[in-house]
Design a protein around this motif. Structure first.
Motif, short mmCIF file in Angstrom:
data_model
loop_
_atom_site.label_atom_id
_atom_site.label_comp_id
_atom_site.label_asym_id
_atom_site.label_seq_id
_atom_site.Cartn_x
_atom_site.Cartn_y
_atom_site.Cartn_z
N GLY E 346 10.96 16.99 -21.30
CA GLY E 346 11.34 16.00 -20.29
C GLY E 346 10.14 15.17 -19.87
N LEU E 347 9.05 15.85 -19.61
CA LEU E 347 7.85 15.13 -19.19
C LEU E 347 7.33 14.24 -20.30
N SER E 348 7.26 14.81 -21.51
CA SER E 348 6.59 14.06 -22.57
C SER E 348 7.44 12.89 -23.03
N VAL E 349 8.75 13.12 -23.11
CA VAL E 349 9.56 12.02 -23.62
C VAL E 349 9.64 10.90 -22.58
N ALA E 350 9.63 11.29 -21.32
CA ALA E 350 9.60 10.26 -20.29
C ALA E 350 8.32 9.45 -20.40
N LEU E 351 7.24 10.17 -20.61
CA LEU E 351 5.95 9.48 -20.75
C LEU E 351 5.98 8.55 -21.96
N LEU E 352 6.56 9.04 -23.05
CA LEU E 352 6.59 8.22 -24.26
C LEU E 352 7.43 6.96 -24.05
N PHE E 353 8.58 7.13 -23.39
CA PHE E 353 9.40 5.94 -23.18
C PHE E 353 8.71 4.95 -22.26
N LEU E 354 8.04 5.48 -21.28
CA LEU E 354 7.29 4.62 -20.37
C LEU E 354 6.25 3.82 -21.16
N LEU E 355 5.51 4.55 -21.97
CA LEU E 355 4.44 3.89 -22.70
C LEU E 355 5.00 2.93 -23.74
N ALA E 356 6.13 3.32 -24.34
CA ALA E 356 6.71 2.44 -25.34
C ALA E 356 7.04 1.09 -24.72
N THR E 357 7.55 1.13 -23.50
CA THR E 357 7.85 -0.13 -22.84
C THR E 357 6.58 -0.90 -22.55
N SER E 358 5.56 -0.18 -22.11
CA SER E 358 4.29 -0.86 -21.87
C SER E 358 3.76 -1.48 -23.16
N ILE E 359 3.97 -0.77 -24.25
CA ILE E 359 3.53 -1.31 -25.53
C ILE E 359 4.32 -2.57 -25.86
N GLN E 360 5.62 -2.46 -25.64
CA GLN E 360 6.47 -3.60 -25.98
C GLN E 360 6.07 -4.84 -25.19
N GLN E 361 5.69 -4.60 -23.94
CA GLN E 361 5.30 -5.74 -23.14
C GLN E 361 4.03 -6.40 -23.67
N ARG E 362 3.24 -5.63 -24.39
CA ARG E 362 1.98 -6.18 -24.89
C ARG E 362 2.11 -6.75 -26.29
N THR E 363 3.01 -6.17 -27.06
CA THR E 363 3.13 -6.64 -28.44
C THR E 363 4.33 -7.54 -28.64
N HIS E 364 5.25 -7.52 -27.70
CA HIS E 364 6.48 -8.31 -27.81
C HIS E 364 7.31 -7.90 -29.00
N THR E 365 7.12 -6.71 -29.44
CA THR E 365 7.96 -6.21 -30.53
C THR E 365 7.95 -4.70 -30.45
N LEU E 366 8.95 -4.11 -31.07
CA LEU E 366 8.95 -2.65 -31.18
C LEU E 366 8.90 -2.23 -32.64
N ASP E 367 8.82 -3.23 -33.51
CA ASP E 367 8.82 -2.93 -34.93
C ASP E 367 7.46 -2.36 -35.32
#
Lengths: 621, 173, 505, 101, 510
Positions: E346-367
C-alpha cells in the motif's frame, strides 16, 4: 567497549554516514566525502580493534520478526572467518574510500557516490557479521542494491544504466535459488542459524546447491558471470571495492559459512563451476582492450579459482565415514578459498586502484592500446601495479598471490587431476594476459595525447596504492597476522615438496614469456594480427553468453511478454470482457428493440403472458 | 325451452361478437357490439338477472354504444384501410387458439368442470331479489359505491380536461 | 327503514377508520370549489392548499400510527382490512402524492394547461390507492383499482397538447383495460368457484379474501381456482410491470408528464405490490405451490429484462421506466421470500421507501430539467450538468446511486434486506439473477451519472435542454430535493426507528 | 333448466377470447376499444351465471360496479381518442408509434 | 494505554466526513483547503496514536472498542468499531496513505479542487471505516462508501480512456462487491439459529461453537473468494486494475491501489479464513493456481508495458498474487505475511503512483520509450522513484521485503513448487521495475524529452510533492527496519483468534 558494542559500532557507522548524507548532505559533496571517509576510517579502526582484540564467538542476537512459529533474528557470529573477512573489508574499504577522495574529486554527484559507498560498507559488514542465513540474505540484497547504485553512478550514460540493471537482475536470478535454499533449509532443519546448523542438520544436496546459486550470482560464476564485466561502467574505486575485492567475494565467504551443509555431490558441482569460470574468464580476458575489463575478467577468473578451491575441499570421502579426518579435508577447501580471497582482495584492489590511477591520469582513457609509456609518467602507479601483477601471476615468494594460488593448485593436484590441469592452464593464461596488460599500459611510448599527458594523482590516491601494495607483498605470509585468523589459516593446505612450486613457476613463466613474445607496446592487438582465428574464437567465446542472454531477453522473454500482453489485451480484455459486455449490450439492444411502439405488438405480449399463465395453471409445464 | 333459448342467444351473441371483430367498418362494428350486448342481456334474463339485463341494455347498448357511434361519426373514418395480412398475427392467433384448446381439453379431461354446482333455485320473486340487491349495494358495498362516485367524477373531469376548449390555451401548435 | 342502513353506517366508527381517504377526497372536492371561488390570480394557492392539507393528514397519520382504529382489523363488512402495513402504505402514498403535487407545480408551469384538475386527480387517485392497498375484498379491490387506473388514463394523457402524451394515454388505456379484463375474469372465476357451496368451505361471501383463503385451503387443487389466480396475478403483474406484462412501461413513461411518470413509477407500483403481497401471502396463500414458482420465474425475467433493456436506452424517462421494471423484479423476490421469511415484508416496505426517495429525487431533477416537450429528455441533455447545476447533479447522483444500490444510500440497505430475506428463504437462483442484474444496472445508472458529471469537452449541451436548465429552482422544490437526498443518505446507514419498525416484521 | 353453468362459462370464455382477438387484430383504436368492452361484458356474463348458480347476489352487485367502471372507462377512453385524433388525424394503431425503442 | 476524550476511531472516520460535508455546503476554497488538511491529518494522527498506544497482548480482543446503534439492531447490525492486530496495520496504512494522497491532491491544484478534495475525503472516511469496523455490514458499507468517489474521480479527473476505465472499474468492482455481499449474507444467515448477527466478534464465537457445515463452508468461501478476489484483482479478473489505475488521477489511484484494494484481502483474513476454515482449505489449491496467474502471467505482461502507469497497475496486480499465495498457505506466518505485504505494498504503490504523476507532469508523457535521463533534471524525484521501485521489488530495509519473505517461507510449507514459482516472480518484478526506472531516469534524454524540456524546463520535486512522498517513504523504512512494530500485534491476534489455522510444522529456531 564490549565486542558486541564494537561490532554494532562497526555496522552502524556506515549506516549513519549514509543516512546523514542522504538526508542532509545531498548538495554538499565535499562534506559528504569527508563524512563517509571518516565513518569508514572509524569503522576500520574499530574493526581492527575487534579483530585483533581477539574476542570471538560472543553471543549477540536480537529477534527482528516473529510470526507464528517463524522467527527471524539479527545476530552476530564472529569467528576467525568473520574476523578475517571483516579485516579485509575494513582495510580495502578504507583504502578505496581514501582513493575515492582523489579520484572522485571533480565528480558532480560526490554525495551520491559516497553515500552509496557507505551503504555498501554497511551491507557488506552485515554479511560478514551475519549469524543466520536470512540475515545474510538481507544484507546480500542490500549489497546488490548498493552495487546497483554505484554502477549506475554515471547514470546519464546508457551503458552504465544498462549495466546496473543487468547486474541487479542477474544477481536476482542467483538469489532466486539462494532464497529458496534458505527457505528449504529452514523447513528442513527448523533453523537457519549458522552455528546451530553446523551442529546438526539434515543432509540434503538440494540445500547447498540452491544456496550456491546465490554465490553464482554474487560471485559471478558461470553462467551468471555476464554482469561483472559490464559492471565496470561504475567508477573505478567502486570496481575495486565491490566488483573485485569484497562484494563478489561475498559468495565465497557465504560458501565458507555454510560449509557444514555441503555434500559431496554439491561440492562436485561447485568445483566444476569454479573451474569452468576460472578458465572461461581467463580466455575472455585475453582479447579485452579496456583496462578495467581485463581486470574484471581476471577477477572472474580468480573467483572461479576460489570457488573451485572450495569445491575441491570435497574430497570424495567426506561424510562417507565419520570422524575428524574428512572434516579437516573439507576445511582445506575453506582455507584455500579464504586465503586466496584475502590475497586477491589486496592485489586486485591494488590493481583496480592502479588502473583507476591510470585512468585518472589519462583523463578517463581506458583503452590499453591508447596508453603506453606510463612507466615514466606514473612511476608510483607503475611500481604498485607491477606488484599487483606479480601477485596475480604468482611470482613465488615475492607476492601474496603465489601462496594462495599455490595452496589451491596443491589442493587440486591432490584431489582432481583434471581440475588441476585446467587450473594450471588458467594460471598460464592469467600470467599471459596480465603481462600483456602490463606491457601495453606501462611500457613503450605513449600512444595518445591522454597518455602523454598522464600524471600521478594526489596523495589520497597514491597512499592507498602503497598500502595495498605492501599488503599484496606481505599478505601471503600468514604469520604477519599474528594468530587472530588461525581458525582459517590453520586450514590452508600446505604443499609438501616442490612439485606444485615447480608447476606454479612453470605456468607463470610460460604465460608471461608468451606474452613477452607476442606483445610489444603498440597500438594494435598483436594476437589479433598473428592468430586472427584464435582471437576471433576467443571473442566469440566471450560474447557467446551475452548473445544467448540477449537472445533470451529480446527474443524469448520480451516476445513471451508481448504474447501474454497480446493475449491479455486482445483475448481477455478484448474478446472476453469487451466481447462479453458487447454481448450483453446486444441483448440490451434486442430487449430495447422489442419496444416497437405498435400497440398490437404489446398486446401480443399480453397474449403471450396470459397464454403462458393459462398453460401453467393448466399444468402444461 | 330455456335450453333452446340459451343456444339461440348464445349463437346470436357469439355471431355478433365475431361481427365486431371481423367487420371492416367501425360503424358496423359498433352496431354488432350493440347486438352482442342485447344478446348478453337476453342471457341475463335467462339467468333471472332482470335488473342487470335492463341496465346492460340501457347503459351499454343505449349510452355506451351510442357514444361509440357518435365518436365514429365524429372522427369520420374512411372505412378500414386495407392492411397487408401479417404472418405474425396469424401465427400468434393460431398459437393462442391452440393453447386455449389445449387448456380446455385438459379442463375436460380432468373432469373438474363436473364439480360445478347445479343451479340453486332462488325461487324468490323479482321484487325480493331487487330488494336484496339494493340492500347489498347500500350496506355491504356502500364503500365501493362511494368510490364509484368519485370514479365517475374524475372520469367526467378527465373528459373535460381532455376535450374542453380552454380560453387562450388551445391555440398552440 | 331504508335510511337505517345509512344511519347505522354513519354512527359506526367505520368511516373514522378511513379518515385519511375521506379527507383526501374532500380536499379534492375543495380544490374544485376553490377554483371557482378564488380569483384567477390566486389560483397559485391551490397546489399549496393541496400540499399543506396532505402534510397535515400525513402528520396526523404518523401521530396515530398505532391507533386504536386498527383494533377491529376489518371494517366495512370485511371489505377493508386495517393494519400497520396499511398505515405505512397510506403514509407512503401520501408522500408520493405530496411530491407529485410539488413536481406538478414545476411541470405544469411549463405547459399551458388547466391546473387544478391535476391536483384533484392526484388526490383522488391517492385515496383510491390507500383503499386499494388495504382492500380485503375483490369488489373493493376492483373498484379502487379501476379508480386508480382511470385516473391514470387521464393523468398520462394530461398534456393533451402533446400527441406523445395522448399516445401514451391511449396505450396505457388499452393495455390497462386489457389487464383489467384479465384481472376481472380471474376474479369472476375465483368468485364462482369459491362461492360453490357444493365444495368444501364454499362461501357466500367468496370475494372476501379470508373466505377465499379458507376455500383455497380446503380445495388445494381446484383447476378453475388456479386459472382465476393466475389471471388475477396477470392483472397485478401489469400494475407492477412484471415480465411479460411490462412491455407498455417505456412508452407510457416517456409520453406521460414527468410528475405522472413518477407517480406511476412509485405509487402505482407500490400499490401493485401491496395488492400482490396481500394476494400472494393471504388470499392465495394455500396455493403457494402455484403462485411462488410463477412469481419466481417472473421475478427473474423481470430483473434481467428491465436491466438489459435499460442498458442502451438514451431517453431518460424510458430508462428510468425500464430500471423500474428491474426494481419490480427485486421487489418480487421480497414477495416470494415473504412465504418463508417474515423479514421479507419489512424488507419490501424498506425497499419501497428507498425507491420512493431515490426515484423522486431523480424525477425531481428530471422535472426541473425537462423542456416544453416533456417526452424529449435525453441523456445528452445532462451533459455538463455537474458544472452548471452542481446542486441538481448531486441530487441526481444520490438518487441514481440509491437506485443502483450503492452504500451509503438507502437503496443499498433495501437490497441488503431483500437479499437477506431471500437468502434466509433459500432462493439462491433468484439471488444469482438479482446480483447479475445489479451489476448490469451499474452500467446505465453510472452511465447517467457519467453523462451528468464527466466533462465532455467544450461542446455545448443540445438546445432541447434549454428551457428547464436555466430556470431557477424554487425554494420549496429545493427543500424537497434536499430532503429526498438527505433521506436517501440517512436511511442508508441510520434507519433508526423506521429500521426498527421494518425489522419488527 | 338443463343448461349448465359450464355452458355459460364456455360462452363467456368464448366471448372473452373473441374480444381479445379483436384487440389483437383490429387496427382501428375505436374498434379495439369496443372489443375491450366486449371482454368486460364477457366477464359479467360469467359473473351473473356464477351468481345465479351459486345463489348469491354479490356477483350481480359486482356487475353493477363493472358496468359503471366500464362506462367511465369508455368516456375517458373516447375523450383520449378524440383528442389524439385532433392532433394526429388518425387513430390507426400502426400509425400511433411515435413512442418506441 | 492512554485515553482520548473522544472515541478515536469514530473521530478518524467522522473528521474527513465532516470536512467533506462542510465543503459540500459551500465553504470557500481557501478555508476548504485548510480544513482539508485537517481532514486528512486527523485520521493519520489517530492511526499513529492507536499504533503507539496499541496494547501489547491483545489476543482475540479488540482495542479502542465501541459500539453504536443505528436502528438495525434487529438485523444484528451495529456500528461496532475496534482494532485488532490485523486491523491496526491497515488502519495506520489508510491514515498515512490518505494523508499523503490528500496533501498531494491539494498541491496538484486540480480543476475544481474543492469537489476533488471532498470526494477524496469521503473516500478517506470510508477507508478508515473499513478497517475500524468490527461489524461485517459496516465493513462492507464503508468499502462501498470509499469506492464510489473513485468512480467519479476517475471519470472526471482521469486521464486517457477515463470514461471506459471508470465504467469498467465500477462494474467489475460492483460485481465483486455483490458476490462478496452474498457471501457475507450467507455467513450471517448461517450463523446460528435466531441470533443471527453481523458482528464479527459474535460471529466468531457463534461459529466457533457451532461451525457451518463443511459443504456450505466451501460454497460460501467460494463466493467470498471470487467476490473479494475481483476486488483485489485476482487473475483472471484483474483487467480493470491496470486500466483503471492508468486512467485514475494520482490521489485516487494512490488511495485505491494503496488501500482500498486491500479490502478484499483484509476481508478474507478477518472474515473468511477464521469463520470458514474448511472452505479455505478446500479452495487453497485453486487460489494458489490463480495466484500464480497473478505472479507469473501478469508479471510478464508488466514487462511488456510501455505506459508507466499501466506498468505500475500490472505490477500492483502481480503483487496481489503474493498476497493470495500467502492466504493459500493458511498459516499464521502466511497470513501475517499477507498483512505485512498489504501495508508495504500500500505504501509503496501509493508512492509510485504519486511519483508517476510527478514524472508525467515533467515529461508530459507516460510512454516509457519516450522518456529518459530525467534523473539529471530531477535527482530527488529519481531517488524517490528508485527507492519506491526497490521497495516494490522487495529490497530488505523497506517494508515489502518482510511481507514477501514471510510469504515465501510460509509458501514452501504449503508447496515447494508454488514457492519456487513465487520466488521466480521476484526476478520478474526486478526486470520490469528496473526497466522502468532506467527508461524514465537514466541514459541520455530522448529527443522528445529535450523538446519538452526546452519549453517547460522540468524542475525537481517541490516541497509540497516531497512531503507526502517523504511520509510514505519514511513509513516504508520504519516498517522495513522495525517489522516487529507490526508483527507483534499481528502475532498476538493471529495466534489467539485464528486458532484454527494450522501451526507450521516445525518450531522455528534461529
Amino acid at each position: 567497549m564490549t565486542p558486541v558494542q564494537q561490532a554494532l559500532l562497526v555496522l552502524l557507522l556506515p549506516l549513519a554516514s549514509a543516512a546523514i548524507i542522504a538526508l542532509f548532505l545531498r548538495r554538499a559533496g565535499a562534506l559528504a566525502a569527508v563524512v563517509s571517509v571518516a565513518a569508514c576510517a572509524g569503522l576500520a579502526a574499530v574493526a581492527l580493534m575487534l579483530v585483533f582484540g581477539g574476542a570471538r564467538n560472543f553471543p549477540a542476537s536480537w529477534e527482528w520478526l516473529r510470526l507464528g512459529d517463524f522467527s527471524l533474528s539479527i545476530g552476530i557470529k564472529f569467528d576467525d572467518l568473520a574476523a578475517l573477512m571483516l579485516a579485509i573489508v575494513a582495510v580495502v574499504g578504507l583504502c578505496v574510500h581514501v582513493f575515492s577522495l582523489g579520484y572522485m574529486h571533480d565528480d558532480g554527484a560526490k554525495a551520491r557516490f559516497f553515500g552509496g559507498l557507505s551503504i555498501f560498507m554497511f551491507s557488506m559488514l552485515g554479511i560478514v557479521f551475519a549469524d543466520n542465513l536470512f540475515m545474510i540474505f538481507i544484507f546480500w540484497e542490500l549489497v546488490g542494491f548498493s552495487s546497483y547504485l554505484l554502477i549506475n553512478h554515471y547514470h546519464e550514460r546508457q551503458s552504465a544504466a544498462d549495466a546496473a540493471k543487468k547486474a541487479f537482475i542477474v544477481n536476482r536470478v542467483g538469489d532466486f535459488g539462494f532464497l529458496l535454499g534458505i527457505v528449504m533449509c529452514y523447513w528442513l532443519n527448523g533453523t537457519v542459524n549458522l552455528t546451530t546448523l553446523a551442529e546438526h542438520h539434515v543432509f540434503s544436496s538440494a540445500v547447498p546447491l540452491l544456496l550456491f546459486c546465490g554465490a553464482v550470482g554474487k560471485s559471478a560464476q558461470l553462467p551468471l558471470q555476464v554482469w561483472l564485466p559490464d559492471a565496470m561502467e561504475g567508477p573505478t574505486p567502486v570496481s575495486a571495492l565491490i566488483h573485485a575485492a569484497t562484494m563478489v567475494a561475498a559468495g565465497i565467504y557465504m560458501l565458507c559459512r555454510i560449509e557444514p551443509l555441503m555434500t559431496p555431490s554439491a561440492l562436485t558441482v561447485i568445483m566444476w563451476t569454479g573451474t569452468a569460470t576460472a578458465l572461461y574468464a581467463a580466455l575472455c580476458a585475453i582479447t579485452q582492450r579496456d583496462i578495467k575489463k581485463v581486470l574484471a575478467y581476471s577477477t572472474l577468473s580468480q573467483l572461479g579459482y576460489m570457488v573451485a578451491a572450495f569445491g575441491l575441499g570435497s574430497l570424495t570421502v567426506r561424510h562417507e565415514v565419520g570422524g575428524a579426518a574428512p572434516e579437516m579435508a573439507v576445511a582445506a577447501g575453506v582455507g584455500a578459498a579464504m586465503f586466496h580471497l584475502t590475497t586477491h582482495a589486496f592485489f586486485k584492489a591494488l590493481m583496480f586502484l592502479g588502473s583507476g590511477s591510470v585512468i585518472y591520469g589519462c583523463h578517463h582513457e581506458q583503452d590499453i592500446f591508447k596508453m603506453g609509456g606510463l612507466k615514466s609518467k606514473m612511476p608510483l602507479t607503475f611500481a604498485t601495479f607491477t606488484i599487483g601483477v606479480l601477485a596475480i601471476i604468482g611470482m613465488p615468494y615475492v607476492a601474496a598471490g603465489f601462496f594462495s594460488k599455490d595452496a589451491i593448485l596443491h589442493l587440486a593436484m591432490e584431489k582432481n587431476t583434471a581440475v588441476f590441469a585446467l587450473l594450471a592452464f588458467t594460471a598460464v593464461l592469467t600470467s599471459f594476459y596480465m603481462v600483456r596488460l602490463w606491457i601495453l599500459v606501462f611500457l613503450g611510448a605513449p600512444r595518445s595525447d591522454e597518455a602523454s599527458h598522464a600524471h600521478e594523482g594526489g596523495l589520497s590516491m597514491t597512499l592507498p596504492l602503497v598500502l595495498l601494495a605492501v599488503l599484496s607483498v606481505v599478505g601471503g605470509y600468514t604469520a604477519i597476522y599474528g594468530h587472530v585468523f588461525d581458525g582459517v589459516w590453520s586450514l590452508i593446505p600446505h604443499a609438501e615438496g616442490v612439485s606444485v612450486l615447480i608447476v606454479s613457476l612453470a605456468v607463470m613463466t610460460a604465460g608471461a614469456g608468451t606474452a613477452f613474445v607476442v606483445y610489444r607496446p603498440a597500438g594494435f592487438d598483436a594476437l589479433e594480427q598473428k592468430a586472427p582465428g584464435l582471437f576471433g574464437a576467443l571473442v566469440a567465446l566471450k560474447e557467446s553468453f551475452d548473445l544467448v542472454y540477449n537472445y533470451y531477453v529480446k527474443k524469448i522473454q520480451q516476445r513471451f511478454a508481448m504474447l501474454l500482453n497480446f493475449l491479455e489485451q486482445i483475448g481477455l480484455a478484448g474478446l472476453v470482457i469487451r466481447g462479453g459486455s458487447g454481448l450483453v449490450g446486444l441483448l440490451g439492444l434486442g430487449a430495447r428493440a422489442l419496444h416497437v411502439g405498435n400497440l398490437h405488438a404489446y398486446v401480443y405480449w399480453f397474449l403471450l403472458g396470459a397464454a403462458l399463465l393459462w398453460a401453467y395453471a393448466a399444468g402444461v409445464f | 325451452m330455456s335450453d333452446a333459448l340459451f343456444y339461440l342467444f348464445a349463437f346470436f351473441t357469439v355471431a355478433s361478437a365475431i361481427g365486431v371483430v371481423a367487420n371492416k367498418n367501425a360503424v358496423n362494428a359498433a352496431m354488432c357490439l350493440m347486438l352482442c350486448l342485447v344478446g348478453v342481456a337476453s342471457l341475463f334474463v335467462l339467468l333471472d338477472a332482470y335488473l342487470l339485463a335492463a341496465l346492460l341494455v340501457l347503459v351499454y347498448a343505449g349510452a355506451v354504444v351510442a357514444l361509440f357511434l357518435f365518436i365514429v361519426m365524429l372522427l369520420d373514418m374512411q372505412g378500414g384501410v386495407k392492411r397487408p395480412f401479417r404472418l405474425m398475427t396469424a401465427v400468434a392467433s393460431v398459437a393462442a387458439l391452440a393453447l386455449m384448446l389445449v387448456g380446455v381439453t385438459m379442463l375436460k379431461n380432468r373432469g373438474e368442470l363436473g364439480s360445478l354446482p347445479a343451479p340453486v333455485d332462488v325461487g324468490a320473486p323479482v321484487g325480493a331479489v331487487l330488494k336484496g340487491y339494493a340492500e347489498l349495494l347500500f350496506t355491504t358495498y356502500l364503500l365501493p359505491v362511494q368510490i364509484i362516485g368519485f370514479l365517475l367524477l374524475i372520469a367526467m373531469l378527465g373528459v373535460i380536461v381532455l376535450s374542453k376548449k380552454f380560453e387562450g390555451l388551445e391555440d398552440i401548435k | 327503514m331504508p335510511i337505517d342502513f345509512l344511519q347505522q353506517a354513519a354512527e359506526s366508527n367505520e368511516w373514522l377508520a378511513i379518515t385519511p381517504e375521506l379527507m383526501l377526497g374532500l380536499t379534492a372536492l375543495l380544490l374544485l370549489v376553490l377554483e371557482l371561488v378564488l380569483p384567477k390570480s390566486r389560483h397559485g394557492l391551490i397546489p399549496a392548499v393541496a400540499i399543506v392539507v396532505q402534510l397535515v393528514i400525513a402528520a396526523g397519520l404518523a401521530l396515530n400510527f398505532n391507533t386504536a382504529f386498527l383494533r377491529p382489523d376489518t371494517v366495512f363488512n370485511g371489505l377493508l382490512r386495517l393494519s400497520t402495513d396499511g398505515q405505512f402504505l397510506r403514509l407512503f402514498f401520501l408522500a408520493c402524492s405530496i411530491l407529485v403535487c410539488l413536481l406538478g407545480t414545476v411541470s405544469l408551469a411549463k405547459q399551458r394547461m388547466p391546473r387544478v384538475e391535476f391536483y384533484h386527480l392526484v388526490l383522488v387517485i391517492t385515496a383510491a390507492m390507500m383503499l386499494l392497498a388495504q382492500a380485503n375484498h375483490f369488489v373493493l379491490l376492483f373498484v379502487a383499482l379501476e379508480t386508480v387506473t382511470v385516473g391514470f388514463y387521464i393523468l398520462v394523457s394530461y398534456f393533451r397538447e402533446s400527441p406523445l402524451s395522448l399516445e401514451a394515454g391511449l396505450k396505457y388505456l388499452v393495455m390497462g383495460a386489457l389487464s383489467s379484463a384479465l384481472l376481472l375474469f380471474g376474479i369472476v372465476l375465483l368468485y364462482g368457484v369459491a362461492g360453490n357451496r357444493a365444495l368444501p368451505a364454499g362461501s357466500a361471501d367468496s370475494m372476501n379474501f379470508d373466505q377465499l383463503r379458507a376455500f383455497l385451503a380446503a380445495n388445494p387443487h381446484n383447476f378453475l381456482a388456479s386459472v382465476g389466480i393466475v389471471l388475477v396475478l396477470a392483472g397485478v403483474a401489469f400494475k407492477i410491470g412484471a415480465v411479460p406484462f411490462q412491455i407498455w412501461i417505456p412508452d407510457v413513461y416517456q409520453g406521460a408528464p414527468t410528475p405522472v411518470t413518477a407517480f406511476l413509477a412509485v405509487a402505482s407500483k407500490a400499490a401493485g405490490f401491496a395488492v400482490l403481497l396481500v394476494l400472494a401471502q393471504r388470499a392465495f396463500a394455500p396455493y403457494q405451490a402455484l403462485v411462488a414458482p410463477a412469481l419466481a420465474v417472473m421475478a427473474g425475467a423481470t430483473i434481467l429484462f428491465g436491466n438489459l433493456a435499460a442498458l442502451t436506452q438514451h431517453n431518460v424517462k424510458r430508462l428510468i421506466g425500464l430500471s423500474g421494471v428491474s426494481h419490480a423484479g427485486y421487489l418480487m423476490i421480497g414477495v416470494i421470500a415473504a412465504y418463508r421469511e417474515p423479514l421479507a415484508v419489512g424488507a419490501l416496505w424498506f425497499y419501497l421507501t428507498a425507491y420512493l426517495l431515490a426515484s423522486f429525487a431523480v424525477f425531481g431533477v428530471m422535472t426541473h430539467l425537462a423542456g416544453r416537450n416533456d417526452a424529449d429528455q435525453e441523456l445528452d441533455h445532462y451533459a455538463n450538468l455537474a458544472r452548471e447545476q452542481p446542486f441538481l447533479a448531486a441530487v441526481l447522483a444520490i438518487g441514481l446511486g440509491s437506485l443502483a444500490g450503492i452504500p451509503p444510500l438507502a437503496g443499498f440497505m433495501g437490497k441488503v434486506l431483500i437479499f437477506v430475506a431471500a437468502f434466509k428463504a433459500g432462493h439462491y437462483p433468484l439471488l444469482a439473477v438479482a446480483i447479475t442484474g445489479v451489476v448490469i444496472s451499474i452500467y446505465y445508472y453510472f452511465g447517467w451519472i457519467k453523462a451528468a458529471f464527466f466533462p465532455v469537452g467544450s461542446q455545448p449541451a443540445p438546445a432541447a435542454a434549454g428551457t428547464g436548465a436555466a430556470a431557477p429552482i424554487g425554494p420549496w422544490f429545493r427543500v424537497a430535493l434536499v430532503a429526498l437526498a438527505a433521506g436517501s443518505v440517512l436511511l442508508g446507514f441510520y434507519p433508526g426507528a423506521f429500521g426498527q419498525w421494518v425489522l419488527a416484521h | 333448466m338443463s343448461t349448465t353453468l359450464n355452458d355459460y362459462l364456455v360462452l363467456s370464455g368464448l366471448l372473452f377470447a373473441i374480444g381479445f382477438f379483436g384487440v389483437l387484430l383490429r387496427k382501428n383504436t375505436l374498434v379495439i376499444f369496443m372489443c375491450l368492452e366486449l371482454m368486460l361484458v364477457a366477464s359479467t356474463l360469467a359473473l351473473v351465471a356464477f351468481s345465479r348458480f351459486n345463489g348469491t347476489l354479490d356477483g350481480d352487485v359486482f356487475v353493477f360496479f363493472i358496468l359503471t367502471v366500464a362506462a367511465a372507462e369508455v368516456a375517458v377512453g373516447l375523450a383520449i381518442i378524440v383528442a389524439l385524433f385532433r392532433r394526429r388525424q388518425t387513430i390507426q394503431v400502426e400509425e400511433l408509434n411515435a413512442l418506441k425503442n | 494505554m492512554s485515553t482520548l476524550p473522544l472515541d478515536p476511531l469514530l473521530l478518524a472516520i467522522a473528521t474527513p466526513l465532516a470536512v467533506a460535508v462542510a465543503i459540500l455546503l459551500g465553504l470557500p476554497k481557501r478555508h476548504s483547503i485548510k480544513l482539508a488538511y485537517v481532514g486528512f491529518a486527523v485520521p493519520a494522527l489517530v492511526g499513529l496514536w492507536c499504533w503507539a498506544n496499541f496494547p501489547a497482548d491483545l489476543g482475540a480482543k479488540y482495542a479502542f472498542f465501541s459500539r453504536y446503534s443505528t436502528g438495525l439492531d434487529g438485523l444484528g447490525i451495529t456500528l461496532a468499531l475496534g482494532l485488532n492486530g490485523v486491523a491496526l496495520p491497515m488502519f495506520v496504512l489508510a491514515g498515512l496513505v490518505g494523508f499523503a494522497a490528500g496533501v498531494y491532491a491539494i498541491q496538484s491544484n486540480a480543476e475544481r479542487l474543492k469537489i476533488y478534495l471532498m470526494l477524496l475525503l469521503v473516500m478517506q472516511a470510508g477507508l478508515m471505516g473499513v478497517f475500524a469496523s468490527v461489524d461485517v455490514f459496516f465493513f462492507y458499507f464503508f468499502h462501498e462508501l470509499a469506492l464510489i468517489p473513485t468512480f467519479i474521480m476517475v471519470g472526471v479527473w482521469g486521464g486517457r480512456d477515463r470514461g471506459y476505465a471508470a465504467m469498467k472499474m465500477t462494474i467489475y468492482l460492483t460485481a465483486g462487491a455483490m458476490l462478496s455481499l452474498l457471501g457475507l449474507i450467507a455467513i450471517y444467515v448461517k450463523s446460528g439459529g435466531g441470533g443471527q448477527t453481523f458482528d464479527l466478534i459474535m460471529l466468531r464465537e457463534a461459529l466457533a461453537a457451532d461451525p457451518i457445515g463443511v459443504a456450505t463452508q466451501k460454497h460460501i468461501f467460494g463466493l467470498l473468494l471470487f467476490g473479494f478476489g475481483i476486488l483485489v484483482s485476482l487473475w483472471p479478473f484483474h483487467t480493470w486494475a491496470p486500466l483503471g489505475y492508468g486512467a485514475a488521477p494520482s490521489s485516487a489511484a494512490m488511495l485505491h491501489a494503496g488501500v482500498l484494494k486491500k479490502f478484499g484481502l483484509y476481508g478474507l483474513i478477518q472474515i473468511a479464513l477464521p469463520l470458514l476454515p474448511e472452505g479455505a482449505k478446500d479452495w487453497a489449491r485453486v487460489l494458489a493456481w490463480l495466484s500464480l496467474g497473478n505472479v507469473l502471467v501478469v508479471g510478464f505482461i508488466a514487462i511488456a508495458q510501455r505506459d508507466l502507469k499501466q506498468m505500475l497497475g500490472y505490477s500492483s496486480v502481480m503483487h496481489m498474487g503474493y498476497a493470495f499465495l500467502g492466504l493459500a498457505c493458511f498459516s499464521v506466518l502466511g497470513v501475517g505475511g499477507v498483512v505485512l505485504l498489504m501495508v508495504a505494498h500500500g505504501l509503496s504503490v501509493a508512492l509510485l503512483f504519486l511519483l508517476a504523476t510527478s514524472i508525467q507532469q515533467r515529461t508530459h508523457t507516460l510512454d516509457l520509450t519516450e522518456m529518459g535521463g530525467l534523473a539529471q533534471k530531477a535527482p530527488v524525484l529519481a531517488a524517490f522513484f528508485v527507492a519506491a521501485t526497490f521497495a516494490s521489488i522487495g529490497l530488505p530495509g523497506l517494508a515489502n521485503f518482510w511481507g514477501e519473505l514471510t510469504i515465501f517461507v510460509a509458501l514452501w510449507h504449503f508447496s515447494p513448487g508454488f514457492a519456487a514459482a513465487a520466488v521466480a516472480g521476484v526476478v520478474i518484478s526486478a526486470v520490469y521495475g528496473l526497466r522502468s526506472v532506467a527508461a524514465v531516469f537514466f541514459g541520455p534524454p530522448t529527443e522528445a524529452l529535450q523538446k519538452v524540456a526546452a519549453t517547460h524546463p522540468p524542475g525537481d520535486l517541490t516541497w509540497r510533492e516531497k512531503i507526502p512522498a517523504l511520509v510514505l517513504l519514511a513509513a516504508l523504512l520504519f516498517v522495513g527496519f522495525w517489522p516487529q512494530s507490526l508483527s507483534r500485534p499481528l502475532q498476538s491476534t493471529l495466534t489467539a483468534s485464528f486458532r484454527m489455522l494450522d501451526a507450521p510444522r516445525l518450531a522455528a529456531g534461529r
